[in-house]
Enzyme design. Sequence first.
Site, PDB file in Angstrom:
ATOM      1  N   ARG A  23      65.252 -23.812 -37.613  1.00  0.00           N
ATOM      2  CA  ARG A  23      65.330 -23.655 -36.116  1.00  0.00           C
ATOM      3  C   ARG A  23      64.014 -24.082 -35.720  1.00  0.00           C
ATOM      4  NH1 ARG A  23      67.172 -17.844 -35.837  1.00  0.00           N
ATOM      5  NH2 ARG A  23      65.981 -17.734 -37.375  1.00  0.00           N
ATOM      6  N   GLN A  46      42.332  -9.208 -20.229  1.00  0.00           N
ATOM      7  CA  GLN A  46      42.381 -10.514 -19.775  1.00  0.00           C
ATOM      8  C   GLN A  46      43.010 -11.498 -20.569  1.00  0.00           C
ATOM      9  OE1 GLN A  46      39.369 -11.513 -17.225  1.00  0.00           O
ATOM     10  NE2 GLN A  46      39.463 -13.850 -17.319  1.00  0.00           N
ATOM     11  N   ASN A  48      43.158 -15.472 -21.446  1.00  0.00           N
ATOM     12  CA  ASN A  48      43.067 -16.962 -20.939  1.00  0.00           C
ATOM     13  C   ASN A  48      43.771 -17.982 -21.860  1.00  0.00           C
ATOM     14  OD1 ASN A  48      41.477 -16.013 -18.624  1.00  0.00           O
ATOM     15  ND2 ASN A  48      39.574 -15.813 -19.735  1.00  0.00           N
ATOM     16  N   ARG A  59      32.663 -26.748 -25.795  1.00  0.00           N
ATOM     17  CA  ARG A  59      32.507 -25.851 -24.810  1.00  0.00           C
ATOM     18  C   ARG A  59      31.830 -24.576 -25.420  1.00  0.00           C
ATOM     19  NH1 ARG A  59      37.049 -25.521 -20.659  1.00  0.00           N
ATOM     20  NH2 ARG A  59      38.184 -27.687 -20.795  1.00  0.00           N
ATOM     21  N   HIS A  62      29.097 -19.240 -24.863  1.00  0.00           N
ATOM     22  CA  HIS A  62      29.114 -18.290 -23.720  1.00  0.00           C
ATOM     23  C   HIS A  62      29.279 -16.769 -24.286  1.00  0.00           C
ATOM     24  CE1 HIS A  62      31.560 -21.534 -21.898  1.00  0.00           C
ATOM     25  NE2 HIS A  62      30.266 -21.968 -21.743  1.00  0.00           N
ATOM     26  N   LYS A  72      36.249 -11.153 -27.766  1.00  0.00           N
ATOM     27  CA  LYS A  72      37.070 -12.033 -27.786  1.00  0.00           C
ATOM     28  C   LYS A  72      37.768 -12.266 -28.951  1.00  0.00           C
ATOM     29  CE  LYS A  72      34.404 -15.134 -24.727  1.00  0.00           C
ATOM     30  NZ  LYS A  72      33.784 -16.533 -24.640  1.00  0.00           N
ATOM     31  N   HIS A 119      29.955 -17.540 -27.922  1.00  0.00           N
ATOM     32  CA  HIS A 119      31.105 -18.184 -28.593  1.00  0.00           C
ATOM     33  C   HIS A 119      31.226 -19.642 -27.870  1.00  0.00           C
ATOM     34  CE1 HIS A 119      35.515 -19.464 -28.225  1.00  0.00           C
ATOM     35  NE2 HIS A 119      35.172 -19.196 -29.269  1.00  0.00           N
ATOM     36  N   TYR A 132      42.576 -17.023 -25.264  1.00  0.00           N
ATOM     37  CA  TYR A 132      41.521 -16.016 -25.622  1.00  0.00           C
ATOM     38  C   TYR A 132      42.011 -14.753 -25.130  1.00  0.00           C
ATOM     39  CZ  TYR A 132      38.739 -20.394 -24.846  1.00  0.00           C
ATOM     40  OH  TYR A 132      38.076 -21.510 -24.826  1.00  0.00           O
ATOM     41  N   GLU A 143      27.431 -13.327 -16.712  1.00  0.00           N
ATOM     42  CA  GLU A 143      27.536 -14.612 -17.891  1.00  0.00           C
ATOM     43  C   GLU A 143      26.431 -15.061 -18.280  1.00  0.00           C
ATOM     44  OE1 GLU A 143      29.801 -17.654 -16.161  1.00  0.00           O
ATOM     45  OE2 GLU A 143      28.286 -18.632 -15.047  1.00  0.00           O
TER      46      GLU A 143
END
Length: 183
Positions: A23, A46, A48, A59, A62, A72, A119, A132, A143
């Site tokens: 399946r 949170q 994301n 990316r 951060h 994270k 990261h 995330y 940040e």
Amino acid sequence: MKIAQTALAGVLVVETTPFADHRGAFACLYDAHDLAPVIGARRIVQINHSRTAAVGTVRGMHFQNPPHAEMKLVRCLKGRVWDVAVDLRAGSPTFLRWHAEVLAADNARMLVVPEGCAHGFQVLEPESELLYLHTANYAPEAEGGVFCEDPRLGIAWPLPVEGLSRRDLSFAPIATNFTGTAA
């Protein structure tokens, strides 16, 4: 879930075993009981989702400064990425070292990036998507970031770095007097 320590304290690889039959497939993405040794008293506040179209796009790198520092948990839902954590923790024996893992929809791996680590990732397949889970809400005033091609880090990106955002291009090289962040 299998939890494996990397060379950077607190940077962990979590592997799950998907169940597949005629399946399709089923996989547990998060289990509070199994991840209790990792999460501790923290809680996920949170979640994301990102989608990145072009192969080679980076990316990152951060992080959030205290008092908004976050852990994270990063998982690839579609495609394939080269996911990187960099230790920026003051006094850490692995200060300014990095660890990378290939995260892919088909390998059921998740990278745990603790507070005090930056990261980022590079896309290895088009239209890659990441999920995330964060232990702190995003706080723009907290940040921070480091330039992904900073020679002090020496991250060995598997492809030429492309597609950096204005924000990611604006991160200055790490100052020679930088002694780390508080976790």
